[in-house]
Scaffold this active site. Sequence first.
Site, PDB file in Angstrom:
ATOM      1  N   LYS A  16       0.596  -1.377   0.114  1.00 42.05           N
ATOM      2  CA  LYS A  16       0.296  -0.376   0.174  1.00 42.05           C
ATOM      3  C   LYS A  16       0.650   1.260  -0.161  1.00 42.05           C
ATOM      4  O   LYS A  16       0.298   2.259  -0.547  1.00 42.05           O
ATOM      5  CB  LYS A  16      -1.168   0.275   1.109  1.00 42.05           C
ATOM      6  N   GLY A  40       4.682  -1.561   8.719  1.00 41.78           N
ATOM      7  CA  GLY A  40       5.570  -0.910   8.121  1.00 41.78           C
ATOM      8  C   GLY A  40       5.394  -0.508   6.322  1.00 41.78           C
ATOM      9  O   GLY A  40       4.845  -1.328   5.830  1.00 41.78           O
ATOM     10  N   GLN A 223      -1.932  -2.649   7.485  1.00 44.83           N
ATOM     11  CA  GLN A 223      -2.865  -3.673   7.657  1.00 44.83           C
ATOM     12  C   GLN A 223      -3.703  -4.231   6.630  1.00 44.83           C
ATOM     13  O   GLN A 223      -3.626  -3.723   5.541  1.00 44.83           O
ATOM     14  CB  GLN A 223      -3.165  -4.092   9.156  1.00 44.83           C
TER      15      GLN A 223
END
Length: 435
Positions: A16, A40, A223
């Site tokens: 992403k 991260g 996430q």
Amino acid sequence: MPGVAIIGAQWGDEGKGKVVDLLAEQADVVIRFQGGNNAGHTIVRGKDVYKFHLVPSGILYPGKLCVIGNGVVVDPAVLTDEIDGLRRSGIDISGLRISANAHLIMPYHKLLDHAGEAKLGKLQIGTTRRGIGPCYADKAARLGIRMQDLLDEKILKQKIYAAMEPKRLMLRPFAKDPTLDLHAMTEEYRTFGHRLEPYIADTPPIAWQVLEENGLVVFEGAQGTMLDIDHGTYPFVTSSNPVAGSACVGAGVGPSSIHEVWGVAKAYATRVGAGPFPTELDDDLGERMRQSGGEFGTTTGRPRRTGWLDLVALRYATKVNGLTGLVVTKLDVLTGIDPLNVATRYLGPEGAMFDEFPYHQSILHKARGDLIELPGWHEDIRAARSLDDLPETARSYLDYISDFLGIPVVMVGVGPGRDEMIWTGASERLRPAAA
Ligand code: IMP
């Protein structure tokens, strides 16, 4: 121009950050809306590799408005380190804003995360041990400490006391831990407050204004859908809502402010930590994907579990998020694997078959992907910049996914570099001049 949400459509780590980085060039503001430094993002710019945990991916554009929204949980030690690192690299971070309502990860949250996992033993979730779950738990229990509390020593101390007190029993094993001293903790967090004060702001009005002026707001998810606390593989999930609906709550805008929802999915599947993974490859091929895809956590360095693309889970993610487009990343990692497999339904015990993602945990834990074969390709695809540059079998792989999900593929990642991306017709209007 619209509000665009970029959402993880699998178990996180879909890439992403790169998508947000590319869109950020056009964006007037980038807003992170949930999660914390369990996330991260790695951005490759030429020879430079940047790793972010909290700061939105748009920060590399000088002065770009980058908001850490109220839905994010912030470890101020990590955030101040990240800010220092960016400053040392000469990056202009004047556009950084942190919601005054964002909750803070405290030392006791990290200790509780460790202790909770240790207690679960073999049943542990495999959290990142960053204190994410205990912090969101305190938020829901109305015992959270917020960014704005850092600015008032008296309130800060009272709130830390009130939050720590009920946890005495659970914290007993850490009684001698110096980080749990009320005065020292208040002092330390006051210092963080002094350092972060220039960036603390009332952030929803920033988004409102950009939207009113027809600017572009990019909502940056962390996430992925399958780690969502409501819609994921509970309890093997994170403690926030990575789904698109959460962008509204975590940024302070209404649903009508989000015009496009792009799900990001790898061309295969990975997962970190424990929990069901119906297409897992626990063999040499899985290892090959791990190595060629560099599948090791940005935050914890843990090797990621790898597997075939799971279209059952991806169609579920399409519905739960109302995806309007799909970004397929790391297609190049599949080069040379022939044939390819994808799961189009699940097989359960005693010959049971499931076309849709099963809600029941006992079924999900035992489900295995029912795989179909698709032809692979052997040509290097990293130089492809349009769908026409891809081998026919790679194009049919993408077409198969798009047809199965009923949404267009809007971007395709063919390598780690910023330019190694195919923009399809559907994404052309958001394509930055430089890409
Ligand atoms: P927590 O978010 O640290 O509480 O961890 C809960 C679960 O989410 C664990 O399985 C983690 O491995 C997973 N998780 C949390 N953040 C990420 C992420 O950014 N990428 C992939 N998995 C994550």
